[in-house]
Structure formats: structure tokens, C-alpha cells
Design an enzyme around this catalytic site. Sequence first.
Site, PDB file in Angstrom:
ATOM      1  N   ASP A 131     -16.158 -20.828 -25.603  1.00  0.00           N
ATOM      2  CA  ASP A 131     -15.155 -20.472 -26.749  1.00  0.00           C
ATOM      3  C   ASP A 131     -15.455 -19.214 -27.461  1.00  0.00           C
ATOM      4  OD1 ASP A 131     -14.121 -20.538 -29.451  1.00  0.00           O
ATOM      5  OD2 ASP A 131     -15.078 -22.570 -29.903  1.00  0.00           O
ATOM      6  N   VAL A 132     -14.490 -18.220 -27.481  1.00  0.00           N
ATOM      7  CA  VAL A 132     -15.014 -16.964 -27.827  1.00  0.00           C
ATOM      8  C   VAL A 132     -15.201 -16.928 -29.297  1.00  0.00           C
ATOM      9  CG1 VAL A 132     -13.509 -15.931 -26.216  1.00  0.00           C
ATOM     10  CG2 VAL A 132     -12.446 -16.618 -28.401  1.00  0.00           C
ATOM     11  N   TYR A 167      -1.037 -12.256 -36.786  1.00  0.00           N
ATOM     12  CA  TYR A 167      -1.491 -12.025 -35.490  1.00  0.00           C
ATOM     13  C   TYR A 167      -1.556 -10.457 -35.107  1.00  0.00           C
ATOM     14  CZ  TYR A 167      -0.669 -11.688 -30.387  1.00  0.00           C
ATOM     15  OH  TYR A 167      -0.493 -11.497 -29.018  1.00  0.00           O
ATOM     16  N   LYS A 175      -4.771  -7.959 -33.765  1.00  0.00           N
ATOM     17  CA  LYS A 175      -4.709  -6.851 -32.572  1.00  0.00           C
ATOM     18  C   LYS A 175      -4.882  -5.633 -32.883  1.00  0.00           C
ATOM     19  CE  LYS A 175      -3.994 -10.040 -29.345  1.00  0.00           C
ATOM     20  NZ  LYS A 175      -4.571 -10.393 -28.467  1.00  0.00           N
ATOM     21  N   PRO A 225       0.369  -5.529 -24.215  1.00  0.00           N
ATOM     22  CA  PRO A 225       1.949  -5.875 -23.732  1.00  0.00           C
ATOM     23  C   PRO A 225       2.773  -5.932 -24.883  1.00  0.00           C
ATOM     24  CG  PRO A 225      -0.067  -7.720 -23.222  1.00  0.00           C
ATOM     25  CD  PRO A 225      -0.682  -6.595 -24.312  1.00  0.00           C
ATOM     26  N   GLY A 226       4.016  -5.945 -24.195  1.00  0.00           N
ATOM     27  CA  GLY A 226       5.182  -6.350 -25.364  1.00  0.00           C
ATOM     28  C   GLY A 226       5.028  -7.881 -24.948  1.00  0.00           C
ATOM     29  N   VAL A 262       5.601 -11.252 -23.159  1.00  0.00           N
ATOM     30  CA  VAL A 262       5.493 -11.704 -21.911  1.00  0.00           C
ATOM     31  C   VAL A 262       5.809 -13.252 -21.835  1.00  0.00           C
ATOM     32  CG1 VAL A 262       3.670 -11.827 -19.856  1.00  0.00           C
ATOM     33  CG2 VAL A 262       3.565 -10.214 -21.935  1.00  0.00           C
TER      34      VAL A 262
HETATM   35  N1  LIG Z   1       2.599 -13.881 -24.053  1.00  0.00           N
HETATM   36  C1  LIG Z   1       2.803 -12.778 -24.882  1.00  0.00           C
HETATM   37  O1  LIG Z   1       4.107 -12.370 -25.111  1.00  0.00           O
HETATM   38  C2  LIG Z   1       1.761 -11.928 -25.263  1.00  0.00           C
HETATM   39  C3  LIG Z   1       2.121 -10.364 -25.754  1.00  0.00           C
HETATM   40  C4  LIG Z   1       1.259  -9.683 -26.186  1.00  0.00           C
HETATM   41  C5  LIG Z   1      -0.200  -9.834 -25.952  1.00  0.00           C
HETATM   42  N2  LIG Z   1      -0.546 -11.330 -25.668  1.00  0.00           N
HETATM   43  C6  LIG Z   1      -2.061 -11.466 -25.639  1.00  0.00           C
HETATM   44  O2  LIG Z   1      -2.270 -11.894 -24.319  1.00  0.00           O
HETATM   45  C7  LIG Z   1      -3.250 -12.721 -24.258  1.00  0.00           C
HETATM   46  C8  LIG Z   1      -3.165 -14.111 -23.460  1.00  0.00           C
HETATM   47  O3  LIG Z   1      -1.858 -14.786 -23.977  1.00  0.00           O
HETATM   48  P1  LIG Z   1      -1.111 -15.624 -23.122  1.00  0.00           P
HETATM   49  O4  LIG Z   1       0.453 -15.422 -23.474  1.00  0.00           O
HETATM   50  O5  LIG Z   1      -1.301 -15.570 -21.502  1.00  0.00           O
HETATM   51  O6  LIG Z   1      -1.699 -16.993 -23.732  1.00  0.00           O
HETATM   52  P2  LIG Z   1      -1.740 -18.262 -23.315  1.00  0.00           P
HETATM   53  O7  LIG Z   1      -1.694 -19.456 -24.578  1.00  0.00           O
HETATM   54  O8  LIG Z   1      -1.008 -18.942 -21.921  1.00  0.00           O
HETATM   55  O9  LIG Z   1      -3.429 -18.279 -22.853  1.00  0.00           O
HETATM   56  C9  LIG Z   1      -4.307 -18.194 -24.028  1.00  0.00           C
HETATM   57  C10 LIG Z   1      -5.614 -18.881 -23.250  1.00  0.00           C
HETATM   58  O10 LIG Z   1      -6.648 -18.645 -24.006  1.00  0.00           O
HETATM   59  C11 LIG Z   1      -7.471 -19.922 -24.217  1.00  0.00           C
HETATM   60  N3  LIG Z   1      -7.940 -19.863 -25.457  1.00  0.00           N
HETATM   61  C12 LIG Z   1      -7.762 -20.062 -26.870  1.00  0.00           C
HETATM   62  N4  LIG Z   1      -8.476 -20.022 -27.765  1.00  0.00           N
HETATM   63  C13 LIG Z   1      -9.718 -19.858 -26.993  1.00  0.00           C
HETATM   64  C14 LIG Z   1     -10.982 -19.689 -27.434  1.00  0.00           C
HETATM   65  N5  LIG Z   1     -11.446 -19.792 -28.515  1.00  0.00           N
HETATM   66  N6  LIG Z   1     -11.883 -19.286 -26.635  1.00  0.00           N
HETATM   67  C15 LIG Z   1     -11.475 -19.389 -25.233  1.00  0.00           C
HETATM   68  N7  LIG Z   1     -10.230 -19.428 -24.598  1.00  0.00           N
HETATM   69  C16 LIG Z   1      -9.462 -19.831 -25.541  1.00  0.00           C
HETATM   70  C17 LIG Z   1      -6.405 -21.052 -24.053  1.00  0.00           C
HETATM   71  O11 LIG Z   1      -7.212 -22.107 -23.721  1.00  0.00           O
HETATM   72  C18 LIG Z   1      -5.464 -20.394 -22.918  1.00  0.00           C
HETATM   73  O12 LIG Z   1      -6.056 -20.676 -21.687  1.00  0.00           O
HETATM   74  C19 LIG Z   1      -3.666 -12.955 -25.766  1.00  0.00           C
HETATM   75  O13 LIG Z   1      -4.706 -12.309 -26.211  1.00  0.00           O
HETATM   76  C20 LIG Z   1      -2.419 -12.809 -26.423  1.00  0.00           C
HETATM   77  O14 LIG Z   1      -2.477 -12.741 -27.618  1.00  0.00           O
HETATM   78  C21 LIG Z   1       0.441 -11.960 -25.068  1.00  0.00           C
END
Ligand SMILES: NC(=O)c1ccc[n+]([C@@H]2O[C@H](COP(=O)([O-])OP(=O)(O)OC[C@H]3O[C@@H](n4cnc5c(N)ncnc54)[C@H](O)[C@@H]3O)[C@@H](O)[C@H]2O)c1
Length: 244
Positions: free
Chosen positions: A55-56, A149, A153, A179-180, A182
Site C-alpha cells: 500500500d503506497v 487529482y 500530479k 499520459p493524456g 488512457v
Molecule cells: N487512465 C488514464 O486516463 C490516466 C491518465 C493519466 C495518468 N494516469 C495515471 O496512470 C496510473 C495508472 O492508472 P490506471 O488508469 O492504470 O488505473 P487503474 O485503476 O487501472 O490501476 C491502478 C492500480 O493502482 C492500484 N492502487 C490503488 N491504490 C493503491 C495503493 N494505495 N497502493 C498500491 N496500489 C494501489 C489499484 O489497485 C490498481 O491496480 C495512475 O497513477 C493514474 O493517475 C492514468
Amino acid sequence: MSGRVVLVTGAASGIGRAVAEAFAADGERVVVADVAMEEAEKAAATFGALAVRLDVSDPASVEAALDTVTDRLGPVEVLVNNAGVVAGGGPLIDLPHEIFDRVVSVNLRGTFNVTKAVAKRMIEAGIAGRVVNISSIGARQPTAGLGHYEATKAGVDALTRTAALELAPSGILVNGVAPGPVYTPMTAGLMDIPEARQAWESRIPLRKIATPADLTPLVVFLASPAAGHITGATIQVDGGQLLT
Ligand SMILES: NC(=O)c1ccc[n+]([C@@H]2O[C@H](COP(=O)([O-])OP(=O)(O)OC[C@H]3O[C@@H](n4cnc5c(N)ncnc54)[C@H](O)[C@@H]3O)[C@@H](O)[C@H]2O)c1
């Protein structure tokens, strides 16, 4: 055993999972570190990685996970700080404090917690390692309703720069990927609504919402010897959205 020890946080799902799989395909020894242990184990089993509960937001959980990784594989050589949440949304004047505190604790404090613990161990072990932080273009371009959020970031980008400066003498390089939009489980709920998807796409000059596979090559590159003179940079992968 060959291959570097690569720890990816939040690797049970979405971008983190794709990044972990890409490192595993390159022959690295990958750790899928996540709070969602069942999903982490499933993901790790599909590409031959080690799953650990981490858990980060909790420094004790981070230390315990790193002890396990060190015992099983050796010290972490590449860290990808990917775990993140949106946790909700809305105009800042209506946003509950609990939502603000949750994103700060996972996205910002989490990146700090894991970077601090891993970099300290890298220095102790004499490892000229790599850290890649998954940011967001939201740090630089606002979207109404996502201020909480985006603030985390922007904080991650600041941590990337300071960590790069402080860790340079130890040969540890720290960069970010922003990322934009995703398509992942985090965003699927919204993106599966045609009007919402169109609204997202209309802001992207390349008119395409990214997939995790669009992100993985840059993350792998930033951890490679070819990126040996790049540190403190956060590079966008956004189909041109920051140009608008
Ligand atoms: N999806 C998008 O559009 C997007 C865009 C820009 C940035 N991001 C960033 O990319 C990263 C991944 O996002 P994603 O879309 O793959 O999300 P996702 O929800 O598919 O995956 C996130 C993962 O983080 C884990 N997680 C959550 N809280 C945690 C904690 N306290 N400790 C450890 N693990 C934890 C979750 O269990 C999950 O497996 C994030 O940092 C997100 O902010 C995503």
C-alpha cells in the site's frame, strides 16, 4: 538469475500491468506491487512476475514489501511509481475533504513514500537505479472537476525534479511520463459512454484515446541505458493534447 529487479506499483491493472508485462517480456525480474492482492497474483502469474502486497500510502507496508522483494529477488533496481487513484470528482468548492485527502495520500504521499524507501536502499546497495513516475498531463492542463487529482500530479512532477537533483550524485535517474487520457479500468466507466468519449477525443489532436501499450515503450526506454543522460524530465504521451 539475469535481468534487473523492476518494481511497478499499482501493477495489478491498467497502465501498471502493461508496464510490468513489457519489462517481463524484456527478461527483467518484475514485481507486481499492489493493494489488490488477488488481481496482482493473477497478473503476475500471466507473465511470470512476483506479486507482493504494497500500500503506497503506508510507509510500513512499503518497507515490509521491499524486505520481501530483497529476500526473494534482491534489491530493486528500477522503480515505476504508477499506483494512483482519482477517488471521485467535482468542482473544488463542492469536493469533500475526504476525497482530497485520499488522492493526496495515494498519488503524492505514495510516490514520496516509495521513492524515499527504494532510493535509500539503492544508495546503500550502490545501485545506479532508475525511477519513473507516472504523472498526468492534468498537472499542466486543467479539466474542471479534476482539480484535486491534478494537484497531486503537479506535486509528483515537483518530486520528480527534486529527486532527480538529489539522487544524481548517486547515479540514480528520475523521470516522469505524463499520459493524456488512457483507456483503463480507471476511466472505462466514462469512456464507454459515447458522448463522453467523443468529448475526450475532441481535445486530442491525434483524435485517439491512448491504450496502455502507447505508454509502455517510453517507460521502458527511460529505464534503459539509452536514456542515460535524461533525468528530471516529465514527458507527455498525449496525442498532442498539451498543444491545444
Ligand atoms: N487512465 C488514464 O486516463 C490516466 C491518465 C493519466 C495518468 N494516469 C495515471 O496512470 C496510473 C495508472 O492508472 P490506471 O488508469 O492504470 O488505473 P487503474 O485503476 O487501472 O490501476 C491502478 C492500480 O493502482 C492500484 N492502487 C490503488 N491504490 C493503491 C495503493 N494505495 N497502493 C498500491 N496500489 C494501489 C489499484 O489497485 C490498481 O491496480 C495512475 O497513477 C493514474 O493517475 C492514468
